[in-house]
Design a protein around this motif. Structure first.
Motif, PDB file in Angstrom:
ATOM      1  N   GLN A   1      -3.593 -12.677  -2.848  1.00 28.82           N
ATOM      2  CA  GLN A   1      -3.941 -11.305  -3.193  1.00 28.82           C
ATOM      3  C   GLN A   1      -3.514 -10.397  -2.045  1.00 28.82           C
ATOM      4  O   GLN A   1      -3.446 -10.827  -0.901  1.00 28.82           O
ATOM      5  N   GLU A   2      -3.228  -9.155  -2.388  1.00 28.59           N
ATOM      6  CA  GLU A   2      -2.861  -8.161  -1.372  1.00 28.59           C
ATOM      7  C   GLU A   2      -3.548  -6.840  -1.690  1.00 28.59           C
ATOM      8  O   GLU A   2      -3.753  -6.511  -2.868  1.00 28.59           O
ATOM      9  N   ILE A   3      -3.903  -6.122  -0.642  1.00 24.59           N
ATOM     10  CA  ILE A   3      -4.419  -4.771  -0.806  1.00 24.59           C
ATOM     11  C   ILE A   3      -3.278  -3.795  -0.513  1.00 24.59           C
ATOM     12  O   ILE A   3      -2.591  -3.934   0.495  1.00 24.59           O
ATOM     13  N   TYR A   4      -3.073  -2.847  -1.399  1.00 25.23           N
ATOM     14  CA  TYR A   4      -2.023  -1.853  -1.195  1.00 25.23           C
ATOM     15  C   TYR A   4      -2.545  -0.499  -1.667  1.00 25.23           C
ATOM     16  O   TYR A   4      -3.656  -0.407  -2.206  1.00 25.23           O
ATOM     17  N   SER A   5      -1.757   0.531  -1.474  1.00 24.17           N
ATOM     18  CA  SER A   5      -2.221   1.870  -1.831  1.00 24.17           C
ATOM     19  C   SER A   5      -1.249   2.570  -2.764  1.00 24.17           C
ATOM     20  O   SER A   5      -0.085   2.198  -2.881  1.00 24.17           O
TER      21      SER A   5
END
Length: 246
Positions: free
Chosen positions: A196-200
């Protein structure tokens, strides 16, 4: 005329109407510009425009032409955008990006009973046409995983429920919305075993970097409104992680 914060106001910028290029897909509750309906992104951008004295029109553009929008279409801004979605080219460096508007989680949504399945279980994945399978490039190249893509988010959720794909690379809030719209009683979750990755989401422009500065100032001053908007649209509040890409 310059504001007290040192950011040009709308009158000083001599620009009153903003044309924003948006993706021609349904990705509700984040956005769905294929129909005139409230969404998180529209609520935020419309509020910014109202506060600063702008008007906005949205132009839905093909996602497969995403990298060319600002260069080949008569638009002022692109949304959503993110620096990490672009190669480090000379043209890319000319673009101005806003600060993060909000954060999302990139992961693989599965049926609840499959959330702890090992990675080897996943042989077929659903993905929106035009999205980049960032987390699966090695497996796709080796033939271990097949991608079933579709322009309809609702169709992909149907495929997941009917067992035609093992998971869908999509935001959980989006998946749950379209599941509910189908009237299907099923529980979904992010896979616990897959990356999983957090991005904006960011706003980008070539023409109006000063409006990006103004937008950044507005974002900093309206954190309570942004958080309330996430709650309104039943979207989890994600926090950036250390050294995560914007």
């Amino acid at each position: 005329m310059i504001s007290a914060a040192g950011v040009p106001n709308a009158t000083a910028l001599q620009t009153k109407h903003l044309v924003i290029g948006v993706e021609d897909i349904a990705y509700y509750p984040y956005f769905d510009y294929t129909r005139n309906e409230a969404s998180l992104s529209k609520a935020i951008l419309d509020r910014f425009a109202a506060d600063q004295g702008y008007t906005i029109s949205y132009v839905a553009l093909p996602i497969k032409q995403f990298s060319k929008w600002l260069y080949e279409n008569d638009i002022d801004f692109k949304y959503p955008d993110n620096k990490r979605w672009h190669p480090a080219t000379k043209d890319h460096k000319a673009e101005s990006f806003s600060d993060a508007i909000f954060y999302l989680r990139a992961g693989t949504v599965v049926l609840l009973q499959d959330k702890d399945r090992p990675k080897a279980f996943f042989k077929s994945l659903g993905m929106i046409s035009g999205f980049d399978p960032t987390l699966w490039k090695a497996e796709i190249a080796s033939g271990e995983v097949n991608i079933l893509d579709d322009s309809s988010t609702k169709v992909l959720i149907k495929h997941l429920v009917n067992g035609l794909v093992d998971g869908v690379d999509i935001d959980i809030a989006v998946a749950k919305y379209y599941l509910e719209s189908l009237g299907i009683k099923q529980q979904l979750a992010y896979s616990n075993t897959l990356p999983q990755e957090i991005y904006s989401h960011q706003l980008s422009t070539i023409k109006y970097p000063k409006i990006i500065q103004q937008f950044n100032q507005w974002l900093a001053q309206n954190k309570a409104f942004l958080e309330a908007s996430l709650h309104k649209f039943h979207i989890p509040i994600e926090q950036p992680v250390l050294q995560a890409s914007e």
